[in-house]
Design a protein around this motif. Structure first.
Motif, PDB file in Angstrom:
ATOM      1  N   THR A 287       0.799  -1.226   0.000  1.00 21.70           N
ATOM      2  CA  THR A 287       0.000   0.000   0.000  1.00 21.70           C
ATOM      3  C   THR A 287       0.831   1.275   0.000  1.00 21.70           C
ATOM      4  N   SER A 288       1.984   1.250   0.676  1.00 21.19           N
ATOM      5  CA  SER A 288       2.762   2.484   0.760  1.00 21.19           C
ATOM      6  C   SER A 288       3.761   2.648  -0.377  1.00 21.19           C
ATOM      7  N   PHE A 289       4.018   1.574  -1.134  1.00 23.02           N
ATOM      8  CA  PHE A 289       5.034   1.684  -2.169  1.00 23.02           C
ATOM      9  C   PHE A 289       4.639   0.983  -3.472  1.00 23.02           C
ATOM     10  N   ILE A 290       4.453  -0.315  -3.446  1.00 21.98           N
ATOM     11  CA  ILE A 290       4.264  -1.099  -4.676  1.00 21.98           C
ATOM     12  C   ILE A 290       3.066  -0.616  -5.488  1.00 21.98           C
ATOM     13  N   ASP A 291       1.910  -0.482  -4.862  1.00 21.65           N
ATOM     14  CA  ASP A 291       0.718  -0.047  -5.606  1.00 21.65           C
ATOM     15  C   ASP A 291       0.877   1.370  -6.152  1.00 21.65           C
TER      16      ASP A 291
ATOM     17  N   LEU B 275       3.699   2.858  -6.891  1.00 18.10           N
ATOM     18  CA  LEU B 275       4.697   2.812  -7.950  1.00 18.10           C
ATOM     19  C   LEU B 275       4.111   2.190  -9.214  1.00 18.10           C
ATOM     20  N   THR B 276       3.352   1.134  -9.074  1.00 16.32           N
ATOM     21  CA  THR B 276       2.719   0.486 -10.232  1.00 16.32           C
ATOM     22  C   THR B 276       1.882   1.492 -11.018  1.00 16.32           C
ATOM     23  N   ALA B 277       1.158   2.330 -10.296  1.00 17.98           N
ATOM     24  CA  ALA B 277       0.312   3.341 -10.952  1.00 17.98           C
ATOM     25  C   ALA B 277       1.129   4.349 -11.758  1.00 17.98           C
ATOM     26  N   ARG B 278       2.360   4.561 -11.379  1.00 21.16           N
ATOM     27  CA  ARG B 278       3.218   5.529 -12.078  1.00 21.16           C
ATOM     28  C   ARG B 278       3.953   4.952 -13.277  1.00 21.16           C
ATOM     29  N   LEU B 279       4.204   3.657 -13.260  1.00 24.53           N
ATOM     30  CA  LEU B 279       5.036   3.051 -14.296  1.00 24.53           C
ATOM     31  C   LEU B 279       4.240   2.755 -15.567  1.00 24.53           C
ATOM     32  N   PRO B 280       4.844   3.012 -16.732  1.00 25.38           N
ATOM     33  CA  PRO B 280       4.176   2.662 -17.995  1.00 25.38           C
ATOM     34  C   PRO B 280       4.397   1.189 -18.330  1.00 25.38           C
ATOM     35  N   GLY B 281       3.574   0.660 -19.200  1.00 20.08           N
ATOM     36  CA  GLY B 281       3.794  -0.691 -19.724  1.00 20.08           C
ATOM     37  C   GLY B 281       2.929  -1.742 -19.066  1.00 20.08           C
ATOM     38  N   ALA B 282       2.753  -2.833 -19.790  1.00 17.09           N
ATOM     39  CA  ALA B 282       1.902  -3.928 -19.336  1.00 17.09           C
ATOM     40  C   ALA B 282       2.502  -4.663 -18.136  1.00 17.09           C
ATOM     41  N   ASP B 283       3.809  -4.621 -17.989  1.00 19.58           N
ATOM     42  CA  ASP B 283       4.459  -5.335 -16.891  1.00 19.58           C
ATOM     43  C   ASP B 283       4.814  -4.417 -15.718  1.00 19.58           C
ATOM     44  N   ALA B 284       4.086  -3.318 -15.572  1.00 20.75           N
ATOM     45  CA  ALA B 284       4.374  -2.334 -14.527  1.00 20.75           C
ATOM     46  C   ALA B 284       4.322  -2.951 -13.127  1.00 20.75           C
ATOM     47  N   ALA B 285       3.359  -3.821 -12.873  1.00 17.33           N
ATOM     48  CA  ALA B 285       3.233  -4.422 -11.541  1.00 17.33           C
ATOM     49  C   ALA B 285       4.441  -5.298 -11.208  1.00 17.33           C
ATOM     50  N   VAL B 286       4.906  -6.053 -12.170  1.00 13.45           N
ATOM     51  CA  VAL B 286       6.081  -6.903 -11.956  1.00 13.45           C
ATOM     52  C   VAL B 286       7.310  -6.033 -11.713  1.00 13.45           C
ATOM     53  N   ARG B 287       7.473  -4.997 -12.520  1.00 18.46           N
ATOM     54  CA  ARG B 287       8.626  -4.109 -12.346  1.00 18.46           C
ATOM     55  C   ARG B 287       8.572  -3.398 -10.999  1.00 18.46           C
ATOM     56  N   ALA B 288       7.383  -3.001 -10.560  1.00 21.84           N
ATOM     57  CA  ALA B 288       7.250  -2.343  -9.255  1.00 21.84           C
ATOM     58  C   ALA B 288       7.659  -3.294  -8.133  1.00 21.84           C
TER      59      ALA B 288
ATOM     60  N   ASP C  36      24.340   7.106  -7.829  1.00 16.23           N
ATOM     61  CA  ASP C  36      24.403   7.000  -9.293  1.00 16.23           C
ATOM     62  C   ASP C  36      24.424   5.548  -9.760  1.00 16.23           C
ATOM     63  N   LEU C  37      25.284   4.740  -9.142  1.00 17.63           N
ATOM     64  CA  LEU C  37      25.433   3.345  -9.558  1.00 17.63           C
ATOM     65  C   LEU C  37      24.172   2.519  -9.294  1.00 17.63           C
ATOM     66  N   TYR C  38      23.695   2.555  -8.078  1.00 18.92           N
ATOM     67  CA  TYR C  38      22.521   1.754  -7.726  1.00 18.92           C
ATOM     68  C   TYR C  38      21.268   2.352  -8.357  1.00 18.92           C
ATOM     69  N   GLY C  39      21.217   3.671  -8.438  1.00 20.20           N
ATOM     70  CA  GLY C  39      20.087   4.340  -9.077  1.00 20.20           C
ATOM     71  C   GLY C  39      19.911   3.933 -10.521  1.00 20.20           C
ATOM     72  N   ALA C  40      21.025   3.719 -11.245  1.00 19.52           N
ATOM     73  CA  ALA C  40      20.951   3.279 -12.641  1.00 19.52           C
ATOM     74  C   ALA C  40      20.337   1.890 -12.740  1.00 19.52           C
ATOM     75  N   SER C  41      20.648   1.040 -11.792  1.00 23.53           N
ATOM     76  CA  SER C  41      20.084  -0.308 -11.771  1.00 23.53           C
ATOM     77  C   SER C  41      18.572  -0.256 -11.544  1.00 23.53           C
ATOM     78  N   VAL C  42      18.150   0.545 -10.595  1.00 20.83           N
ATOM     79  CA  VAL C  42      16.712   0.703 -10.327  1.00 20.83           C
ATOM     80  C   VAL C  42      16.038   1.362 -11.529  1.00 20.83           C
ATOM     81  N   GLN C  43      16.707   2.333 -12.121  1.00 24.50           N
ATOM     82  CA  GLN C  43      16.125   3.057 -13.254  1.00 24.50           C
ATOM     83  C   GLN C  43      15.849   2.131 -14.439  1.00 24.50           C
ATOM     84  N   ALA C  44      16.674   1.116 -14.629  1.00 25.02           N
ATOM     85  CA  ALA C  44      16.432   0.162 -15.722  1.00 25.02           C
ATOM     86  C   ALA C  44      15.066  -0.508 -15.553  1.00 25.02           C
ATOM     87  N   LEU C  45      14.677  -0.793 -14.333  1.00 23.02           N
ATOM     88  CA  LEU C  45      13.348  -1.366 -14.095  1.00 23.02           C
ATOM     89  C   LEU C  45      12.251  -0.311 -14.235  1.00 23.02           C
ATOM     90  N   VAL C  46      12.524   0.911 -13.818  1.00 20.37           N
ATOM     91  CA  VAL C  46      11.547   1.990 -14.008  1.00 20.37           C
ATOM     92  C   VAL C  46      11.246   2.142 -15.483  1.00 20.37           C
TER      93      VAL C  46
END
Length: 186
Positions: free
Chosen positions: A122-126, A128-141, A172-182
């Motif tokens: 409730t505080s993060f995954i849902d 984030l899912t609402a913000r992400l584009p694409g059919a696999d947004a829930a998995v990426r979240a 920068d380093l870890y953010g790039a990894s997370v950004q790939a999923l975003v």
């Protein structure tokens, strides 16, 4: 007899909560007993149960994931990975990181695990899912949640590394990894 609130000190409930918060953070859930919490608070163990219902409920109230609002998810999606990592690595979030690590360590308890999962959803995954584009947004979240949770859990082992490479470089380093999923990059 229960202690009531006075100008001179906290109520029994407040004393129990303060003792529990300290003991759970220092010893973890399993190694902290209701009797030890009560003794540290100067209260009868029966009052712990009377005020909080159970050890699990006390734990969740004093260290539970609903105590912190969670990271800001607004702003440009192109910066979200870095924003999330900067949030987690912010020195002001030390208490949140410790509480999270204690919660994860206690997640072998069904009540704790269910609360942790619900709060994460409730505080993060849902959100984030609402913000992400694409059919696999829930998995990426969910995967982003796992990356962020892993970073929080690994804090004691990576904190010395941050001193060596610098917090900004780690973001920068870890953010790039997370950004790939975003972004949903392949």
């Amino acid at each position: 007899m229960s202690i009531t609130s006075t100008a001179a000190g906290p109520t029994t409930r407040e004393a129990i909560a303060a003792s529990a918060r300290t003991m759970f953070a220092e010893r973890g859930f399993t190694a902290t007993s209701v009797r030890a919490i009560a003794a540290a608070a100067g209260a009868d163990p029966a009052l712990v149960i009377r005020h909080f219902g159970s050890k699990e409920q006390l734990f969740l109230e004093v260290l539970g994931p609903t105590r912190a609002p969670g990271p800001e998810l607004e702003g440009p999606l192109a910066e979200l990975g870095r924003t999330l990592v900067a949030y987690v690595l912010d020195p002001a979030r030390d208490a949140e990181r410790r509480a999270y690590a204690t919660m994860v360590q206690a997640s072998d308890n069904e009540a704790v695990r269910a609360t942790l999962r619900t709060a994460a959803r409730t505080s993060f995954i849902d959100r984030l899912t609402a913000r992400l584009p694409g059919a696999d947004a829930a998995v990426r979240a969910e995967l982003i949640g796992a990356q962020i949770g892993g970073l929080m859990q690994a804090w004691p082992t990576i904190e010395p590394l941050l001193g060596a490479v610098g917090r900004a470089r780690a973001v920068d380093l870890y953010g790039a990894s997370v950004q790939a999923l975003v972004d949903g990059s392949h």
